[in-house]
Write a protein that holds these residues in place. Structure first.
Motif, PDB file in Angstrom:
ATOM      1  N   GLU A  13     -48.690 -12.880   1.245  1.00 23.51           N
ATOM      2  CA  GLU A  13     -49.254 -13.857   1.946  1.00 23.51           C
ATOM      3  C   GLU A  13     -49.457 -13.707   3.376  1.00 23.51           C
ATOM      4  OE1 GLU A  13     -47.789 -17.778   1.253  1.00 23.51           O
ATOM      5  OE2 GLU A  13     -45.919 -16.765   1.012  1.00 23.51           O
ATOM      6  N   CYS A  14     -48.398 -12.928   4.136  1.00 22.34           N
ATOM      7  CA  CYS A  14     -48.498 -12.679   5.405  1.00 22.34           C
ATOM      8  C   CYS A  14     -49.094 -11.295   5.678  1.00 22.34           C
ATOM      9  CB  CYS A  14     -46.984 -12.664   5.946  1.00 22.34           C
ATOM     10  SG  CYS A  14     -46.177 -14.131   5.612  1.00 22.34           S
ATOM     11  N   GLY A  15     -49.310 -10.644   4.674  1.00 24.55           N
ATOM     12  CA  GLY A  15     -50.252  -9.418   4.879  1.00 24.55           C
ATOM     13  C   GLY A  15     -49.193  -8.110   4.832  1.00 24.55           C
ATOM     14  N   GLY A  16     -48.204  -8.357   4.379  1.00 30.27           N
ATOM     15  CA  GLY A  16     -47.229  -7.305   4.295  1.00 30.27           C
ATOM     16  C   GLY A  16     -46.565  -6.775   3.006  1.00 30.27           C
ATOM     17  N   HIS A  17     -45.902  -5.694   2.948  1.00 31.35           N
ATOM     18  CA  HIS A  17     -45.197  -5.433   1.629  1.00 31.35           C
ATOM     19  C   HIS A  17     -44.146  -4.240   2.130  1.00 31.35           C
ATOM     20  CE1 HIS A  17     -48.066  -1.660   0.807  1.00 31.35           C
ATOM     21  NE2 HIS A  17     -47.755  -1.722   2.240  1.00 31.35           N
ATOM     22  N   VAL A  18     -43.373  -3.906   0.980  1.00 32.35           N
ATOM     23  CA  VAL A  18     -42.528  -2.666   1.111  1.00 32.35           C
ATOM     24  C   VAL A  18     -43.075  -1.676   0.515  1.00 32.35           C
ATOM     25  CG1 VAL A  18     -40.383  -1.926   0.260  1.00 32.35           C
ATOM     26  CG2 VAL A  18     -40.611  -4.364   0.414  1.00 32.35           C
ATOM     27  N   GLY A  19     -43.260  -0.717   1.624  1.00 32.30           N
ATOM     28  CA  GLY A  19     -43.913   0.889   1.311  1.00 32.30           C
ATOM     29  C   GLY A  19     -43.450   1.690   2.102  1.00 32.30           C
ATOM     30  N   LEU A  20     -43.945   2.990   2.041  1.00 32.03           N
ATOM     31  CA  LEU A  20     -43.704   4.175   2.935  1.00 32.03           C
ATOM     32  C   LEU A  20     -44.667   3.879   4.012  1.00 32.03           C
ATOM     33  CD1 LEU A  20     -43.842   7.170   0.359  1.00 32.03           C
ATOM     34  CD2 LEU A  20     -41.869   5.986   1.196  1.00 32.03           C
ATOM     35  N   THR A  21     -44.270   4.337   5.374  1.00 31.76           N
ATOM     36  CA  THR A  21     -45.009   4.315   6.471  1.00 31.76           C
ATOM     37  C   THR A  21     -45.228   5.574   7.003  1.00 31.76           C
ATOM     38  OG1 THR A  21     -42.891   4.186   7.700  1.00 31.76           O
ATOM     39  CG2 THR A  21     -44.189   2.147   7.244  1.00 31.76           C
TER      40      THR A  21
ATOM     41  N   ASN B 250     -57.693  -9.686  12.433  1.00 30.71           N
ATOM     42  CA  ASN B 250     -56.997  -8.768  11.528  1.00 30.71           C
ATOM     43  C   ASN B 250     -55.612  -8.548  11.615  1.00 30.71           C
ATOM     44  OD1 ASN B 250     -57.325  -7.382  13.855  1.00 30.71           O
ATOM     45  ND2 ASN B 250     -58.037  -5.623  12.832  1.00 30.71           N
ATOM     46  N   LEU B 251     -54.862  -9.860  11.648  1.00 27.77           N
ATOM     47  CA  LEU B 251     -53.436  -9.987  11.742  1.00 27.77           C
ATOM     48  C   LEU B 251     -52.502 -10.515  10.938  1.00 27.77           C
ATOM     49  CD1 LEU B 251     -53.979 -11.002  15.831  1.00 27.77           C
ATOM     50  CD2 LEU B 251     -53.172  -8.792  15.129  1.00 27.77           C
ATOM     51  N   PRO B 252     -51.459 -10.513  10.936  1.00 31.65           N
ATOM     52  CA  PRO B 252     -50.440 -11.347   9.993  1.00 31.65           C
ATOM     53  C   PRO B 252     -50.801 -12.771  10.122  1.00 31.65           C
ATOM     54  CG  PRO B 252     -49.102  -9.765  11.175  1.00 31.65           C
ATOM     55  CD  PRO B 252     -50.534  -9.626  11.727  1.00 31.65           C
ATOM     56  N   ALA B 253     -50.901 -13.475   8.779  1.00 29.85           N
ATOM     57  CA  ALA B 253     -51.215 -14.781   8.730  1.00 29.85           C
ATOM     58  C   ALA B 253     -50.141 -15.509   8.735  1.00 29.85           C
ATOM     59  CB  ALA B 253     -51.814 -15.043   7.247  1.00 29.85           C
ATOM     60  N   CYS B 254     -48.894 -14.966   8.459  1.00 33.48           N
ATOM     61  CA  CYS B 254     -47.413 -15.760   8.696  1.00 33.48           C
ATOM     62  C   CYS B 254     -46.415 -14.556   8.827  1.00 33.48           C
ATOM     63  CB  CYS B 254     -47.315 -16.514   7.456  1.00 33.48           C
ATOM     64  SG  CYS B 254     -47.368 -15.400   5.964  1.00 33.48           S
ATOM     65  N   LEU B 255     -45.132 -14.928   9.432  1.00 36.47           N
ATOM     66  CA  LEU B 255     -44.091 -13.956   9.664  1.00 36.47           C
ATOM     67  C   LEU B 255     -42.894 -14.296   8.561  1.00 36.47           C
ATOM     68  CD1 LEU B 255     -43.826 -14.001  13.565  1.00 36.47           C
ATOM     69  CD2 LEU B 255     -45.054 -12.374  12.191  1.00 36.47           C
ATOM     70  N   VAL B 256     -42.544 -13.275   8.131  1.00 32.94           N
ATOM     71  CA  VAL B 256     -41.626 -13.434   7.037  1.00 32.94           C
ATOM     72  C   VAL B 256     -40.233 -13.273   7.483  1.00 32.94           C
ATOM     73  CG1 VAL B 256     -43.056 -12.051   5.262  1.00 32.94           C
ATOM     74  CG2 VAL B 256     -41.393 -10.918   6.313  1.00 32.94           C
ATOM     75  N   GLY B 257     -39.924 -12.906   8.796  1.00 32.64           N
ATOM     76  CA  GLY B 257     -38.591 -12.585   9.354  1.00 32.64           C
ATOM     77  C   GLY B 257     -38.131 -13.848  10.300  1.00 32.64           C
TER      78      GLY B 257
ATOM     79  N   VAL C 151     -40.199   0.581   3.504  1.00 35.19           N
ATOM     80  CA  VAL C 151     -39.715  -0.467   4.367  1.00 35.19           C
ATOM     81  C   VAL C 151     -40.758  -1.754   4.303  1.00 35.19           C
ATOM     82  CG1 VAL C 151     -38.238   0.747   5.856  1.00 35.19           C
ATOM     83  CG2 VAL C 151     -40.654   0.485   6.362  1.00 35.19           C
ATOM     84  N   TYR C 152     -40.276  -2.660   4.527  1.00 31.69           N
ATOM     85  CA  TYR C 152     -41.137  -3.811   4.825  1.00 31.69           C
ATOM     86  C   TYR C 152     -42.062  -3.920   6.165  1.00 31.69           C
ATOM     87  CZ  TYR C 152     -43.666  -8.547   5.051  1.00 31.69           C
ATOM     88  OH  TYR C 152     -44.611  -9.191   4.890  1.00 31.69           O
ATOM     89  N   HIS C 153     -43.493  -3.894   6.341  1.00 31.88           N
ATOM     90  CA  HIS C 153     -44.055  -3.702   7.305  1.00 31.88           C
ATOM     91  C   HIS C 153     -45.376  -4.417   7.074  1.00 31.88           C
ATOM     92  CE1 HIS C 153     -45.292  -0.561   4.686  1.00 31.88           C
ATOM     93  NE2 HIS C 153     -46.504  -0.601   5.006  1.00 31.88           N
ATOM     94  N   TYR C 154     -46.303  -4.928   8.049  1.00 30.68           N
ATOM     95  CA  TYR C 154     -47.368  -5.680   7.980  1.00 30.68           C
ATOM     96  C   TYR C 154     -48.652  -4.746   8.204  1.00 30.68           C
ATOM     97  CZ  TYR C 154     -44.670  -9.846   9.285  1.00 30.68           C
ATOM     98  OH  TYR C 154     -43.647 -10.890   9.141  1.00 30.68           O
ATOM     99  N   HIS C 155     -49.602  -5.163   7.459  1.00 30.44           N
ATOM    100  CA  HIS C 155     -50.924  -4.489   7.408  1.00 30.44           C
ATOM    101  C   HIS C 155     -52.141  -5.200   8.081  1.00 30.44           C
ATOM    102  CE1 HIS C 155     -50.201  -0.519   5.843  1.00 30.44           C
ATOM    103  NE2 HIS C 155     -49.565  -1.129   4.921  1.00 30.44           N
ATOM    104  N   ALA C 156     -52.890  -4.579   8.969  1.00 29.60           N
ATOM    105  CA  ALA C 156     -54.117  -5.202   9.416  1.00 29.60           C
ATOM    106  C   ALA C 156     -54.952  -5.560   8.236  1.00 29.60           C
ATOM    107  CB  ALA C 156     -54.788  -4.434  10.416  1.00 29.60           C
ATOM    108  N   SER C 157     -55.659  -6.762   8.264  1.00 35.05           N
ATOM    109  CA  SER C 157     -56.495  -7.163   7.328  1.00 35.05           C
ATOM    110  C   SER C 157     -58.021  -6.730   7.395  1.00 35.05           C
ATOM    111  CB  SER C 157     -56.475  -8.771   7.129  1.00 35.05           C
ATOM    112  OG  SER C 157     -57.299  -9.414   8.137  1.00 35.05           O
ATOM    113  N   GLU C 158     -58.902  -6.864   6.750  1.00 40.98           N
ATOM    114  CA  GLU C 158     -60.217  -6.430   6.855  1.00 40.98           C
ATOM    115  C   GLU C 158     -61.223  -7.550   7.355  1.00 40.98           C
ATOM    116  OE1 GLU C 158     -61.091  -4.060   3.275  1.00 40.98           O
ATOM    117  OE2 GLU C 158     -60.261  -2.307   4.203  1.00 40.98           O
TER     118      GLU C 158
END
Length: 401
Positions: free
Chosen positions: A274-282, A300-307, A289-296
């Protein structure tokens, strides 16, 4: 009242998957995070050498943070345009949330559309009403907001070196603190809506503008904004920032990296939470690693922070505006929604003030910030809130109280 933003409940499946991955050790050990460090921000933006310092997280844990002292604007960055001078000119961009919602170029057609909806930003001669929020206030019900820079201003930003997952993701509202770009420009969530304030804090075509304190900041992932313009059919082009949908844009205030809308190999990210992030390769050969992606969609920023963010993670030497000593939030900077809260010297308890006035606390915050923070015209604020000036003055804390 906690100092972190309003929290979402862990009902979203992708977020639960993330936590399960963490429990199973899927590259979420401290050694696998994409850490912010002393050399993560480009030198052209720095007012002092970056360093790693001791800090305290919002949950009370001792930690280490990358400390960046950045200038009002990186040496290499050009900014603008913002407000057009006339209906024949083209300004920046604006994400309109009234009738005919969408992202628009600020030009004559857009301003005439707003006029038809009751928001008049120009006179009979076609001259656009605007004011410099750093040095003056509006004189018309609807004005385009520009801001002049203060070359002496500096900002201090703290980013955790080793990200720590929060118990729940923290929602980001209007003017929430999001992070810092690798270019050294602070990143914030949505600017205040015209529907709430009557005025338009225009963004340039890369998605940034100048704070009332005289420093520039982002309200979009600037390295990926042209793809968004193309998708939404906006006649705009960010020419001041190199575009790369796969590149890292910056770090969120919780320490996790922020990337464009595509994976390192150009593919569309999968399993975003829901924040626009996931665990994946960078990058090729890296560990997930967990990281955020810009939305379309904009912003185009994270909607929330997981940390968990660091305490006092943003402050500025500016005399007013977000993070200033005299602004809501005091010397430690604003709360995550861009305003102060209990425990932040100099900032009123907005929930208590709002309860006294019988108004919405978020609307109170936004209205005061948009009106100039400590320099706000209280009669203007009272009018927008539907209360009397006497009631507003009585509810707000006096200096030193």
């Amino acid at each position: 009242m906690p100092l972190i933003p309003s929290l979402l409940r862990q009902t979203d499946a992708p977020y639960k998957t993330l936590m399960l991955s963490a429990a199973c050790g899927l590259a979420l050990s401290t050694s696998a995070f994409g850490h912010a460090g002393a050399h993560s921000v480009e030198k052209a933006a720095l007012a002092a050498p970056s360093e790693v310092v001791d800090c305290t997280l919002e949950n009370g844990e001792a930690a280490q943070c990358a400390k960046y002292v950045v200038k009002y604007l990186p040496d290499s960055l050009e900014i603008g345009p913002f407000c057009p001078a006339t209906l024949d000119d083209e300004g920046g961009i604006w994400n309109w949330d009234g009738d005919e919602v969408g992202l628009y170029r600020i030009d004559g057609d857009f301003l005439k559309m707003l006029d038809a909806q009751g928001y008049t930003f120009f006179n009979e001669a076609g001259e656009v009403y605007s004011f410099d929020i750093r040095i003056e206030g509006p004189t018309e019900p609807n004005e385009c907001i520009s801001g002049s820079v203060d070359t002496d201003v500096e900002m201090t930003v703290l980013i955790p070196v080793t990200p720590v997952m929060a118990e729940e993701p923290a929602m980001l509202g209007t003017v929430s603190k999001i992070g810092i770009g690798l270019d050294g420009v602070p990143i914030f969530a949505d600017a205040p809506s015209v529907l709430d304030t009557g005025h338009m804090p225009a963004l340039d075509t890369c998605g940034g503008h100048v704070d009332p304190g005289g420093w520039y900041h982002w309200h979009a992932t600037a390295t990926d904004v042209n793809a968004l313009f193309e998708k939404e059919g906006v006649d705009a082009d960010c020419v001041n920032v190199e575009q790369d949908q796969t590149a890292q844009f910056g770090y969120a205030f919780d320490g996790f990296a922020m990337y464009g809308s595509r994976e390192h190999d150009g593919s569309v990210p999968r399993g975003l939470d829901e924040c626009g992030g996931h665990v994946g390769l960078t990058e090729e050969g890296s560990e997930p690693v967990y990281h955020y992606h810009a939305s379309e969609s904009f912003p185009n920023l994270p909607a929330c922070l997981v940390g968990v963010v660091a305490q006092e993670n943003f402050s500025t030497t500016a005399s007013n505006g977000i993070g200033s000593a005299s602004a809501p939030g005091g010397p430690g900077g604003p709360g995550p929604d861009g305003a102060g809260g209990p425990g932040r010297p100099g900032g009123p308890d907005f929930d208590a003030v709002a309860k006294t006035l019988g108004v919405d606390a978020d609307l109170l915050r936004r209205t005061l910030i948009e009106a100039g923070g400590p320099r706000a015209d209280l009669s203007e604020v009272a009018g927008k809130l539907g209360v009397t000036v006497d009631a507003l003055q009585a509810a707000l804390p006096r200096p030193g109280r």
